[in-house]
Design a protein around this motif. Structure first.
Motif, PDB file in Angstrom:
ATOM      1  N   THR A 103      46.341  37.582  41.195  1.00  0.00           N
ATOM      2  CA  THR A 103      46.648  38.285  39.694  1.00  0.00           C
ATOM      3  C   THR A 103      46.150  37.418  38.667  1.00  0.00           C
ATOM      4  O   THR A 103      46.362  38.073  37.628  1.00  0.00           O
ATOM      5  N   SER A 104      45.580  36.151  38.842  1.00  0.00           N
ATOM      6  CA  SER A 104      45.190  35.304  37.746  1.00  0.00           C
ATOM      7  C   SER A 104      43.511  35.985  37.084  1.00  0.00           C
ATOM      8  O   SER A 104      43.381  35.371  36.236  1.00  0.00           O
ATOM      9  N   LEU A 105      42.934  36.857  37.862  1.00  0.00           N
ATOM     10  CA  LEU A 105      41.714  37.241  37.296  1.00  0.00           C
ATOM     11  C   LEU A 105      42.068  38.734  36.564  1.00  0.00           C
ATOM     12  O   LEU A 105      42.456  39.741  37.447  1.00  0.00           O
ATOM     13  N   ASN A 106      41.243  38.951  35.542  1.00  0.00           N
ATOM     14  CA  ASN A 106      41.560  40.284  34.954  1.00  0.00           C
ATOM     15  C   ASN A 106      40.559  41.286  35.923  1.00  0.00           C
ATOM     16  O   ASN A 106      39.375  41.115  35.981  1.00  0.00           O
ATOM     17  N   PRO A 107      41.193  42.379  36.147  1.00  0.00           N
ATOM     18  CA  PRO A 107      40.720  43.166  37.229  1.00  0.00           C
ATOM     19  C   PRO A 107      39.424  43.978  36.752  1.00  0.00           C
ATOM     20  O   PRO A 107      38.535  44.609  37.508  1.00  0.00           O
ATOM     21  N   VAL A 108      39.197  44.191  35.162  1.00  0.00           N
ATOM     22  CA  VAL A 108      38.290  45.035  34.820  1.00  0.00           C
ATOM     23  C   VAL A 108      37.195  44.291  34.133  1.00  0.00           C
ATOM     24  O   VAL A 108      36.359  44.857  33.527  1.00  0.00           O
ATOM     25  N   LEU A 109      37.197  43.028  34.484  1.00  0.00           N
ATOM     26  CA  LEU A 109      35.961  42.161  33.763  1.00  0.00           C
ATOM     27  C   LEU A 109      35.128  41.598  35.016  1.00  0.00           C
ATOM     28  O   LEU A 109      35.860  41.071  36.175  1.00  0.00           O
ATOM     29  N   GLN A 114      34.305  36.355  33.064  1.00  0.00           N
ATOM     30  CA  GLN A 114      35.084  35.669  32.939  1.00  0.00           C
ATOM     31  C   GLN A 114      34.995  34.280  32.741  1.00  0.00           C
ATOM     32  O   GLN A 114      36.032  33.394  32.075  1.00  0.00           O
ATOM     33  N   ILE A 115      33.941  33.727  33.567  1.00  0.00           N
ATOM     34  CA  ILE A 115      33.602  32.333  33.613  1.00  0.00           C
ATOM     35  C   ILE A 115      32.969  31.984  32.156  1.00  0.00           C
ATOM     36  O   ILE A 115      33.091  30.974  31.400  1.00  0.00           O
ATOM     37  N   ASP A 151      30.010  40.877  40.082  1.00  0.00           N
ATOM     38  CA  ASP A 151      30.953  41.524  41.063  1.00  0.00           C
ATOM     39  C   ASP A 151      32.357  41.377  40.275  1.00  0.00           C
ATOM     40  O   ASP A 151      32.540  40.303  39.545  1.00  0.00           O
ATOM     41  N   PHE A 152      33.149  42.215  40.618  1.00  0.00           N
ATOM     42  CA  PHE A 152      34.432  42.402  39.858  1.00  0.00           C
ATOM     43  C   PHE A 152      35.648  41.622  41.035  1.00  0.00           C
ATOM     44  O   PHE A 152      35.027  41.775  42.232  1.00  0.00           O
ATOM     45  N   HIS A 154      37.974  42.449  42.537  1.00  0.00           N
ATOM     46  CA  HIS A 154      38.758  43.189  43.747  1.00  0.00           C
ATOM     47  C   HIS A 154      37.657  43.006  44.923  1.00  0.00           C
ATOM     48  O   HIS A 154      37.952  43.204  46.125  1.00  0.00           O
ATOM     49  N   GLN A 155      36.485  42.547  44.590  1.00  0.00           N
ATOM     50  CA  GLN A 155      35.331  42.537  45.580  1.00  0.00           C
ATOM     51  C   GLN A 155      35.271  41.245  46.408  1.00  0.00           C
ATOM     52  O   GLN A 155      34.632  40.560  46.958  1.00  0.00           O
TER      53      GLN A 155
ATOM     54  N   ASP B 203      49.399  37.920  34.852  1.00  0.00           N
ATOM     55  CA  ASP B 203      48.992  36.521  35.014  1.00  0.00           C
ATOM     56  C   ASP B 203      47.621  36.500  34.518  1.00  0.00           C
ATOM     57  O   ASP B 203      47.140  35.428  33.791  1.00  0.00           O
ATOM     58  N   TYR B 204      46.775  37.413  34.371  1.00  0.00           N
ATOM     59  CA  TYR B 204      45.405  37.265  33.853  1.00  0.00           C
ATOM     60  C   TYR B 204      45.493  37.104  32.510  1.00  0.00           C
ATOM     61  O   TYR B 204      44.422  36.635  31.777  1.00  0.00           O
ATOM     62  N   THR B 207      45.841  33.693  31.936  1.00  0.00           N
ATOM     63  CA  THR B 207      44.694  32.890  32.245  1.00  0.00           C
ATOM     64  C   THR B 207      43.936  32.850  30.929  1.00  0.00           C
ATOM     65  O   THR B 207      43.326  31.992  30.378  1.00  0.00           O
ATOM     66  N   LYS B 211      42.449  29.674  28.646  1.00  0.00           N
ATOM     67  CA  LYS B 211      41.174  29.549  28.241  1.00  0.00           C
ATOM     68  C   LYS B 211      41.141  29.225  26.818  1.00  0.00           C
ATOM     69  O   LYS B 211      39.724  28.555  26.427  1.00  0.00           O
ATOM     70  N   ASN B 226      43.080  47.600  30.302  1.00  0.00           N
ATOM     71  CA  ASN B 226      43.937  47.726  31.648  1.00  0.00           C
ATOM     72  C   ASN B 226      45.051  48.416  31.469  1.00  0.00           C
ATOM     73  O   ASN B 226      45.612  49.261  32.277  1.00  0.00           O
ATOM     74  N   VAL B 299      36.130  52.859  33.344  1.00  0.00           N
ATOM     75  CA  VAL B 299      37.318  51.860  32.853  1.00  0.00           C
ATOM     76  C   VAL B 299      37.762  50.872  33.995  1.00  0.00           C
ATOM     77  O   VAL B 299      37.815  49.559  33.544  1.00  0.00           O
ATOM     78  N   PRO B 301      36.888  49.158  37.533  1.00  0.00           N
ATOM     79  CA  PRO B 301      35.832  49.048  38.585  1.00  0.00           C
ATOM     80  C   PRO B 301      36.401  49.418  39.805  1.00  0.00           C
ATOM     81  O   PRO B 301      35.582  49.764  40.692  1.00  0.00           O
ATOM     82  N   ARG B 302      37.613  49.131  40.100  1.00  0.00           N
ATOM     83  CA  ARG B 302      38.161  49.355  41.375  1.00  0.00           C
ATOM     84  C   ARG B 302      38.356  50.813  41.985  1.00  0.00           C
ATOM     85  O   ARG B 302      38.014  51.090  43.050  1.00  0.00           O
TER      86      ARG B 302
END
Lengths: 333, 312
Positions: A103-109, A114-115, A151-152, A154-155, B203-204, B207, B211, B226, B299, B301-302
Motif C-alpha cells: 500500500t506504500s506505492l501510488n497505484p496510478v503512477l 514515483q522514484i 510499469d505500475f 500492481h505489476q 499509505d501512499y 509516502t 518524500k 485515485n 485513470v 492502470p489496474r
C-alpha cells in the motif's frame, strides 16, 4: 570520534482524539551516530512507529502531537522547524520505509515516476534526462531491471515493491533511514533478501538507520545497537552484544528473550510474558512494566526508575539500583 | 480494448430488447384502442375495424411484437399515432433540447461538485466542510421541480432576469439545468468528499509526504486520480437520473424535449412514440455508461491491465 547524527531527548508524544488521550511516547532518549544502525524493538503499541513519525514530523495531523522534548537531526531541531523546512529534510536528509509495500506505492503512477519525484522535489538533477539516468541507476542498485520503470505497482510482487520503496527512500542518499518493520509484510525468503539489500546499500551510502522491528533475529543480524521500548519508554539500550549476551537485563528484555522458542530445549509450550501491554490511555504509575513484572517490588508501583548505565548499556529498573551500577541522569546514553 | 467495447455494445442488445418487450406488453394491456386514437371520437365502428385490420392490430401479440422489432432493426420505429410523423423524426427534433439541458446540468454538477467535495475533504470539519455538507443535504432534499419553481419565482417573476419558459437561447437553459443539476451535484459532493477522505489516509499519501512533497502536490498529483474513480461511476450513473429528471423539469419550464414527448405519448397512448423514445433514452444511458467504463482505463492502470495485453 564518531559523529552524532540524531539525538532525541525526553520526547513526549500524545494522540488526542475525541474520546481519549493516548500517551504513545513518554520521555524517550535516543541517539544515533552517522552510519550506525539502531534496532528499535518492542511489542505492537510500544511507540516505535510514533517515534519514527515524530522524527519525520508526519504524525497524523491535529491528532498526534509532540508535547515536549527535542529531536535534533543533523544539528537541526525538527520539533521547532517550520513545515517548509521539514519538507526539505524529508526525502533528502531523512527518509522512511513503511511497513506494507503493498500500500506504500501510488497505484496510478508508474514506479519510475514515483522514484523520479523525490529527485525532482529535491532538485537533485538539472534536466529530465539526468533524472531518468539516476532512476535507472537506482533501480539497478536495488536489483530491478531499469526498463521496468514504466510499469505500475500492481505489476510487481511484494518483494519487488519493497525494493522500489527502498529505492525511493535511498534515491537522495539520505543521512538517516527510518525502516518501519520493512520485512514484516514479506515472506521469509524475501525478508532475507530485502534485509541483505538494505544492509549492503546502507554500507555503500554510509546511511544511518533506525530499524523498527519486533524480530530479535533481524536485530542480531543487522544492528549495531538496540533500544528496547515498552509502553512509550526505552527500558533498555546497549550494543547488540550487551543486549543479547550481557548478564544484567531489564525483566522485560529477559521475558522477550525467553519467549523465543529454543531449538535445543524440548518444551511443550512457548513462554510468553504474562499479561498485556498497559492501556496507553491509562498508564500505570511508577515503572510501566510493574503490572507484568515477576520481580515487582513496592517501589516499582510508585516511582519511575532512573536509567542505570554501565559501559553504554542502560537499564531502567529498580532491581539494579544499589547494585554494582550507579544511577545517572538521562543525559548519558 | 476494441474487443471489450464491442462486447459491451453486444450486451446492450438484450437490455434494449427487454425494455421494448416490457413497454410493448404494458401498452398492450392498458385500455384504449390505437385505431380510435388515430381516427378520433367520431369515426364509425366499420372505419375503426378496417383500420385495425390494416394496422395488423388483430394479430397475435407476439406476431405484432416481432413485426415491431423487425422494423426497428432497420431503423423504422413506426409512425406516431397522433402526428403520423415517423417516430425517429419526432425524437430527432426533440432530443437536442434535452441533451443541452442534461449536458449543462452535468457540467454544473461536475465542475462545482468535485472541487467542493475535495475542499470539504482536505479541510475536514472546517466551516467550508460543514457548509458544503449542509448545502449537499439541502440539494438532495429539494425536489427538482420545486427548486425550478422557486428559481422561476426569483429570476423571472421578481428580478426579471431570465425567461421562464422555452428553450431558444442559453438563457432559457440556465434555470432548467441548475434545477436538474442540484441533486446530482449534492451526490457528487458527498461522493468526492468520502473517497477523498479515504484516499488521503492511504499509505501512499504518507509516502508522498515522506518524500517531501508539499500538501498541494500531494492532493493534485497523488490523491485526485485515485479519488476520482468512484466519482466517475457516480457521474455515469447520474446521466440516467438526468434524463429521468428532464422529464419533470421540461414540463416545469415548458421545454419541448424528450421528456415532454414521453409524457405526452403516455397521455395519448401513442405506443410507437413512447416505446421509441424510451428505448432511445436507454441507448443513450447505456452508451454514456460504456464511455465511463472506457474512461476508467485511462485513470486506473489496474483496470486497463484487464483489457489490454502488454505491449512489446
Amino acid at each position: 570520534m564518531e559523529e552524532r547524527l540524531l539525538t532525541i531527548k525526553d520526547l513526549y508524544v500524545e494522540y488526542i482524539t475525541d474520546d481519549a488521550r493516548v500517551f504513545a511516547v513518554n520521555g524517550i532518549d535516543l541517539a544515533i551516530n552517522k552510519g550506525e544502525t539502531l534496532g528499535l524493538v518492542g511489542e505492537t503499541g510500544a511507540g516505535k512507529t510514533t517515534t519514527a513519525l515524530s522524527i519525520m514530523r508526519l504524525l497524523p495531523e491535529k491528532v498526534g502531537l509532540i508535547k515536549s522534548g527535542s529531536i535534533v537531526l543533523n544539528g537541526k531541531d525538527v520539533t521547532k522547524a517550520s513545515e517548509a523546512d521539514m519538507r526539505l529534510l524529508r526525502g533528502e536528509t531523512v527518509s522512511m520505509i513503511f511497513q506494507d509495500p503493498m500500500t506504500s506505492l501510488n497505484p496510478v503512477l508508474t514506479v519510475g515516476d514515483q522514484i523520479a519525484e523525490v529527485l525532482e522535489l529535491h532538485k537533485r538533477h538539472k534536466n529530465k534526462a539526468d533524472v531518468e539516468a539516476r532512476v535507472d541507476e537506482i533501480l539497478k542498485m536495488v536489483g530491478l531491471p531499469p526498463e521496468r520503470k514504466h510499469d505500475f505497482p500492481h505489476q510487481f510482487s511484494g518483494g519487488m515493491k519493497q525494493r522500489i520503496v527502498i529505492a525511493i527512500a535511498l534515491a537522495c542518499e539520505p543521512l538517516l533511514l527510518l525502516a518501519d518493520e520493512p520485512t514484516t509484510a514479506l515472506d521469509v525468503t524475501i525478508q532475507a533478501q530485502v534485509l541483505a539489500l538494505m544492509n549492503e546499500l546502507k554500507q555503500n551510502l554510509n546511511t544511518a538507520m533506525i530499524l523498527i522491528t519486533h524480530d530479535l533475529g533481524v536485530v542480531a543480524q543487522t544492528c549495531d545497537r538496540v533500544a528496547i521500548m515498552y509502553a512509550g519508554e526505552v527500558i533498555e539500550t546497549g550494543t547488540v552484544e550487551q543486549i543479547f549476551s550481557g548478564d544484567e537485563h531489564h525483566p522485560y528484555t529477559v521475558g522477550l528473550f525467553e519467549s523465543i522458542p529454543d531449538l535445543k530445549k524440548k518444551t511443550r509450550r512457548l513462554h510468553p510474558i504474562d499479561g498485556l501491554m498497559p492501556d496507553p490511555t491509562d498508564l500505570p504509575t511508577g515503572c510501566k512494566f510493574h503490572t507484568r513484572c515477576p520481580h515487582c517490588m513496592e517501589i516499582c508501583k510508585t516511582e519511575l526508575p532512573k536509567p542505570i548505565e554501565k559501559d553504554g548499556h542502560l537499564i531502567r529498573c529498580h532491581l539494579l539500583e544499589g547494585g554494582g551500577r550507579k544511577a545517572e541522569g538521562s543525559e548519558t546514553l | 480494448m476494441l474487443k471489450y467495447i464491442g462486447k459491451r455494445l453486444l450486451l446492450m442488445i438484450p437490455v434494449i430488447l427487454g425494455i421494448s418487450f416490457i413497454l410493448f406488453t404494458i401498452m398492450d394491456l392498458t385500455p384504449g384502442d390505437p385505431a380510435r386514437v388515430i381516427l378520433g371520437d367520431f369515426a364509425s365502428q366499420a372505419e375503426i375495424d378496417a383500420l385495425r385490420e390494416e394496422m395488423g392490430l388483430n394479430d397475435n401479440f407476439f406476431v405484432r411484437y416481432g413485426r415491431y422489432i423487425g422494423n426497428a432493426v432497420t431503423g423504422d420505429l413506426g409512425n406516431s399515432y397522433r402526428s403520423s410523423a415517423p417516430v425517429v423524426e419526432e425524437i430527432a427534433a426533440r432530443f437536442p433540447s434535452t441533451l443541452k439541458i442534461a449536458l449543462l446540468a452535468m457540467l454544473f454538477a461536475v465542475l462545482i461538485g468535485i472541487p467542493v467535495g475535495i475542499i470539504s475533504a482536505v479541510k475536514q470539519y472546517s466551516i467550508a466542510d460543514i457548509s458544503s455538507t449542509m448545502l449537499a443535504l439541502l440539494f438532495t432534499s429539494i425536489p427538482a421541480f420545486w427548486l425550478g419553481l422557486l428559481l422561476i419565482l426569483l429570476f423571472s417573476v421578481r428580478l426579471r432576469l431570465l425567461p421562464a419558459v422555452g428553450s431558444d437561447t442559453w438563457k432559457h437553459m440556465l434555470m432548467p439545468s441548475i434545477s436538474l443539476a442540484a441533486a446530482q451535484m449534492a451526490t457528487i459532493i458527498r461522493m468526492t468528499r468520502s473517497t477523498m477522505l479515504e484516499v488521503i489516509r492511504q499509505d501512499y499519501i504518507r509516502t508522498a509526504k515522506a518524500k517531501g512533497a508539499a500538501p498541494r502536490r500531494v492532493i493534485f498529483h497523488h490523491a485526485i486520480k485515485n479519488a476520482l474513480l468512484p466519482v466517475i461511476t457516480t457521474v455515469g450513473l447520474s446521466i440516467s437520473n438526468l434524463l429521468g429528471g428532464a422529464l419533470i423539469i421540461e414540463n416545469v419550464f415548458g421545454i419541448s424535449g424528450l421528456g415532454t414527448l414521453m409524457v405526452n405519448s403516455v397521455k395519448s397512448k401513442d405506443t410507437p412514440l413512447l416505446i421509441g423514445s424510451v428505448m432511445f433514452a436507454a441507448v443513450v444511458a447505456g452508451l454514456v455508461n460504456l464511455g465511463v467504463d472506457v474512461l476508467y482505463t485511462y485513470v486506473d492502470p489496474r483496470i486497463k491491465a484487464q483489457f489490454v495485453k502488454k505491449k512489446k
